[in-house]
Design a protein around this motif. Structure first.
Motif, PDB file in Angstrom:
ATOM      1  N   PHE A  39       0.835  -1.198   0.000  1.00 54.79           N
ATOM      2  CA  PHE A  39       0.000   0.000   0.000  1.00 54.79           C
ATOM      3  C   PHE A  39       0.871   1.249   0.000  1.00 54.79           C
ATOM      4  O   PHE A  39       2.005   1.233   0.480  1.00 54.79           O
ATOM      5  N   ARG A  40       0.322   2.328  -0.522  1.00 60.99           N
ATOM      6  CA  ARG A  40       0.997   3.626  -0.518  1.00 60.99           C
ATOM      7  C   ARG A  40       0.250   4.558   0.425  1.00 60.99           C
ATOM      8  O   ARG A  40      -0.973   4.675   0.363  1.00 60.99           O
ATOM      9  N   LEU A  41       0.987   5.219   1.316  1.00 55.95           N
ATOM     10  CA  LEU A  41       0.384   6.124   2.287  1.00 55.95           C
ATOM     11  C   LEU A  41       0.403   7.552   1.760  1.00 55.95           C
ATOM     12  O   LEU A  41       1.412   8.031   1.250  1.00 55.95           O
ATOM     13  N   THR A  42      -0.719   8.239   1.902  1.00 60.39           N
ATOM     14  CA  THR A  42      -0.817   9.664   1.577  1.00 60.39           C
ATOM     15  C   THR A  42      -1.683  10.331   2.646  1.00 60.39           C
ATOM     16  O   THR A  42      -2.372   9.654   3.419  1.00 60.39           O
ATOM     17  N   SER A  43      -1.640  11.635   2.687  1.00 56.22           N
ATOM     18  CA  SER A  43      -2.488  12.354   3.634  1.00 56.22           C
ATOM     19  C   SER A  43      -3.949  12.188   3.236  1.00 56.22           C
ATOM     20  O   SER A  43      -4.293  12.275   2.054  1.00 56.22           O
ATOM     21  N   ARG A  44      -4.793  11.934   4.225  1.00 54.13           N
ATOM     22  CA  ARG A  44      -6.219  11.790   3.948  1.00 54.13           C
ATOM     23  C   ARG A  44      -6.856  13.180   4.036  1.00 54.13           C
ATOM     24  O   ARG A  44      -6.929  13.776   5.115  1.00 54.13           O
ATOM     25  N   ILE A  45      -7.312  13.700   2.920  1.00 55.11           N
ATOM     26  CA  ILE A  45      -7.744  15.099   2.826  1.00 55.11           C
ATOM     27  C   ILE A  45      -8.894  15.412   3.780  1.00 55.11           C
ATOM     28  O   ILE A  45      -8.912  16.467   4.420  1.00 55.11           O
ATOM     29  N   SER A  46      -9.842  14.504   3.907  1.00 49.73           N
ATOM     30  CA  SER A  46     -10.985  14.770   4.780  1.00 49.73           C
ATOM     31  C   SER A  46     -10.554  14.870   6.234  1.00 49.73           C
ATOM     32  O   SER A  46     -11.063  15.708   6.995  1.00 49.73           O
ATOM     33  N   VAL A  47      -9.611  14.013   6.628  1.00 56.27           N
ATOM     34  CA  VAL A  47      -9.109  14.058   8.004  1.00 56.27           C
ATOM     35  C   VAL A  47      -8.277  15.320   8.219  1.00 56.27           C
ATOM     36  O   VAL A  47      -8.407  16.010   9.237  1.00 56.27           O
ATOM     37  N   LEU A  48      -7.405  15.640   7.260  1.00 54.41           N
ATOM     38  CA  LEU A  48      -6.587  16.842   7.377  1.00 54.41           C
ATOM     39  C   LEU A  48      -7.464  18.090   7.501  1.00 54.41           C
ATOM     40  O   LEU A  48      -7.211  18.958   8.340  1.00 54.41           O
ATOM     41  N   GLY A  49      -8.520  18.165   6.694  1.00 58.37           N
ATOM     42  CA  GLY A  49      -9.428  19.305   6.772  1.00 58.37           C
ATOM     43  C   GLY A  49     -10.116  19.387   8.123  1.00 58.37           C
ATOM     44  O   GLY A  49     -10.265  20.472   8.699  1.00 58.37           O
ATOM     45  N   GLY A  50     -10.535  18.241   8.665  1.00 60.09           N
ATOM     46  CA  GLY A  50     -11.168  18.218   9.979  1.00 60.09           C
ATOM     47  C   GLY A  50     -10.212  18.605  11.085  1.00 60.09           C
ATOM     48  O   GLY A  50     -10.582  19.315  12.032  1.00 60.09           O
ATOM     49  N   PHE A  51      -8.967  18.152  10.983  1.00 57.21           N
ATOM     50  CA  PHE A  51      -7.958  18.489  11.987  1.00 57.21           C
ATOM     51  C   PHE A  51      -7.645  19.986  11.964  1.00 57.21           C
ATOM     52  O   PHE A  51      -7.539  20.626  13.014  1.00 57.21           O
ATOM     53  N   LEU A  52      -7.478  20.537  10.769  1.00 56.66           N
ATOM     54  CA  LEU A  52      -7.226  21.973  10.655  1.00 56.66           C
ATOM     55  C   LEU A  52      -8.379  22.775  11.248  1.00 56.66           C
ATOM     56  O   LEU A  52      -8.172  23.772  11.949  1.00 56.66           O
ATOM     57  N   THR A  53      -9.592  22.329  10.975  1.00 50.06           N
ATOM     58  CA  THR A  53     -10.773  23.019  11.482  1.00 50.06           C
ATOM     59  C   THR A  53     -10.785  23.035  13.009  1.00 50.06           C
ATOM     60  O   THR A  53     -11.106  24.057  13.632  1.00 50.06           O
ATOM     61  N   ALA A  54     -10.419  21.914  13.627  1.00 51.49           N
ATOM     62  CA  ALA A  54     -10.376  21.854  15.092  1.00 51.49           C
ATOM     63  C   ALA A  54      -9.358  22.843  15.644  1.00 51.49           C
ATOM     64  O   ALA A  54      -9.601  23.501  16.674  1.00 51.49           O
ATOM     65  N   GLY A  55      -8.212  22.980  14.973  1.00 54.35           N
ATOM     66  CA  GLY A  55      -7.214  23.951  15.413  1.00 54.35           C
ATOM     67  C   GLY A  55      -7.730  25.373  15.316  1.00 54.35           C
ATOM     68  O   GLY A  55      -7.499  26.189  16.217  1.00 54.35           O
ATOM     69  N   VAL A  56      -8.441  25.675  14.230  1.00 55.12           N
ATOM     70  CA  VAL A  56      -9.008  27.010  14.063  1.00 55.12           C
ATOM     71  C   VAL A  56     -10.092  27.273  15.104  1.00 55.12           C
ATOM     72  O   VAL A  56     -10.186  28.375  15.662  1.00 55.12           O
ATOM     73  N   GLU A  57     -10.905  26.271  15.375  1.00 57.02           N
ATOM     74  CA  GLU A  57     -11.952  26.417  16.403  1.00 57.02           C
ATOM     75  C   GLU A  57     -11.333  26.746  17.753  1.00 57.02           C
ATOM     76  O   GLU A  57     -11.837  27.612  18.495  1.00 57.02           O
ATOM     77  N   ASN A  58     -10.240  26.071  18.092  1.00 59.67           N
ATOM     78  CA  ASN A  58      -9.541  26.367  19.340  1.00 59.67           C
ATOM     79  C   ASN A  58      -9.066  27.819  19.373  1.00 59.67           C
ATOM     80  O   ASN A  58      -9.247  28.536  20.368  1.00 59.67           O
ATOM     81  N   LEU A  59      -8.448  28.241  18.277  1.00 57.91           N
ATOM     82  CA  LEU A  59      -7.875  29.582  18.224  1.00 57.91           C
ATOM     83  C   LEU A  59      -8.952  30.656  18.306  1.00 57.91           C
ATOM     84  O   LEU A  59      -8.798  31.652  19.031  1.00 57.91           O
ATOM     85  N   GLU A  60     -10.038  30.481  17.588  1.00 57.14           N
ATOM     86  CA  GLU A  60     -11.124  31.461  17.628  1.00 57.14           C
ATOM     87  C   GLU A  60     -11.729  31.553  19.027  1.00 57.14           C
ATOM     88  O   GLU A  60     -12.048  32.653  19.504  1.00 57.14           O
ATOM     89  N   THR A  61     -11.880  30.412  19.691  1.00 54.66           N
ATOM     90  CA  THR A  61     -12.415  30.418  21.054  1.00 54.66           C
ATOM     91  C   THR A  61     -11.459  31.107  22.004  1.00 54.66           C
ATOM     92  O   THR A  61     -11.877  31.866  22.900  1.00 54.66           O
ATOM     93  N   LEU A  62     -10.165  30.853  21.834  1.00 54.79           N
ATOM     94  CA  LEU A  62      -9.158  31.513  22.665  1.00 54.79           C
ATOM     95  C   LEU A  62      -9.250  33.021  22.529  1.00 54.79           C
ATOM     96  O   LEU A  62      -9.215  33.752  23.531  1.00 54.79           O
ATOM     97  N   ARG A  63      -9.404  33.511  21.322  1.00 58.35           N
ATOM     98  CA  ARG A  63      -9.507  34.956  21.096  1.00 58.35           C
ATOM     99  C   ARG A  63     -10.766  35.534  21.749  1.00 58.35           C
ATOM    100  O   ARG A  63     -10.736  36.614  22.347  1.00 58.35           O
ATOM    101  N   THR A  64     -11.863  34.806  21.643  1.00 59.04           N
ATOM    102  CA  THR A  64     -13.119  35.281  22.232  1.00 59.04           C
ATOM    103  C   THR A  64     -13.022  35.361  23.750  1.00 59.04           C
ATOM    104  O   THR A  64     -13.424  36.365  24.367  1.00 59.04           O
ATOM    105  N   LEU A  65     -12.489  34.321  24.368  1.00 63.07           N
ATOM    106  CA  LEU A  65     -12.370  34.296  25.822  1.00 63.07           C
ATOM    107  C   LEU A  65     -11.349  35.317  26.308  1.00 63.07           C
ATOM    108  O   LEU A  65     -11.529  35.937  27.367  1.00 63.07           O
ATOM    109  N   TYR A  66     -10.283  35.484  25.542  1.00 55.19           N
ATOM    110  CA  TYR A  66      -9.279  36.487  25.909  1.00 55.19           C
ATOM    111  C   TYR A  66      -9.903  37.877  25.907  1.00 55.19           C
ATOM    112  O   TYR A  66      -9.698  38.668  26.837  1.00 55.19           O
TER     113      TYR A  66
END
Length: 269
Positions: A229-256
């Protein structure tokens, strides 16, 4: 996440992932073009915590957590856009750093009382000082041991009556910090911060058991002892992971922002 030999994404899943990546980029750009984090207003909660943490004010710690999270997310989305490429594992390390940094900020902001926030802030400063002292030992035995800072932080702890007898040295586990931060983030699109942090940690550490589960496995060929098998980045997972990071950052800004505002009743006096 279901484990199978071949996890090739469907066209629908890949398109959904690309949309999430695009939206994450727009949200990061909005933060970059938006207002910077402001200093705490007089009478605000964060100003009260800063008064108890003068060596490294908590507002400064939060700004650093924000900076690290934003920089890693910016680098990830910019690379995808400019290079038109998705590396197999490199971006997950950036996402991991973004989730971890923003989680520490959310953990501090969600600690509750001013004195508890100040104590946890001092604990982070103490931990950072110990890390710096250990780094000094790597460069040479003549480097400082951090004793002066250590004593100063312990002195500041004594100014917080409810926490005078607490031990400042234990380090919170990142797992506990990220789990606590998840409680502050509402309306998740897909993954939690803990799911993302643990998954990305496995990839960052080249964990051969985690990699084929998180990444996309595409059948390449039959070989003598099985299949290749050949391994590559799974786009749907990468997009979901990036979104979670952005959600964290936006919440941090709001609470700050909320923590830096002078209470309304003070402004009316």
């Amino acid at each position: 996440m279901v484990y199978s030999l071949d996890t090739t994404e469907s066209e629908k899943d890949e398109q959904a992932g690309l949309w999430l990546i695009q939206q994450a980029g727009h949200r990061v750009e909005a933060i970059l073009s938006g207002p910077t984090l402001r200093d705490p207003e007089k009478g605000s909660r964060l100003a009260a915590v800063d008064a108890l943490t003068p060596y490294q004010p908590m507002s400064n710690q939060l700004s650093i957590f924000h900076m690290v999270a934003l920089d890693n997310l910016r680098a990830a989305v910019t690379y995808i856009e400019k290079a038109n490429d998705v590396p197999m594992t490199a971006l997950y390390s950036m996402i991991r750093s973004a989730v971890e940094a923003s989680s520490y900020g959310l953990w501090l902001l969600g600690a509750g009382r001013v004195d508890k926030q100040a104590f946890l802030s001092l604990r982070i400063s103490y931990e950072n000082n110990e890390d710096l002292a250990n780094l000094g030992k790597v460069f040479g035995p003549e480097q400082g041991t951090g004793g002066n800072v250590r004593r100063r932080l312990l002195e500041l702890q004594q100014a917080i009556p409810a926490y005078r007898d607490r031990d400042l040295t234990p380090r919170p586990t990142t797992t506990d910090v990220v789990s606590a931060a998840d409680k502050a983030v509402s309306g998740r699109v897909s993954f939690t911060g803990l799911q993302v942090w643990k998954s990305c940690s496995g990839l960052a550490h080249a964990n051969s058991a985690v990699m084929p589960v998180i990444l996309e496995r595409k059948f390449a060929s039959d070989v003598e002892n099985g299949k290749k098998f050949r391994l590559t980045s799974r786009i749907s997972v990468l997009g979901g992971f990036l979104t979670a990071g952005v959600e964290n950052l936006e919440t941090l800004r709001t609470l700050y922002q909320g923590a830096t505002e002078e209470p309304g009743w003070v402004k009316r006096v």
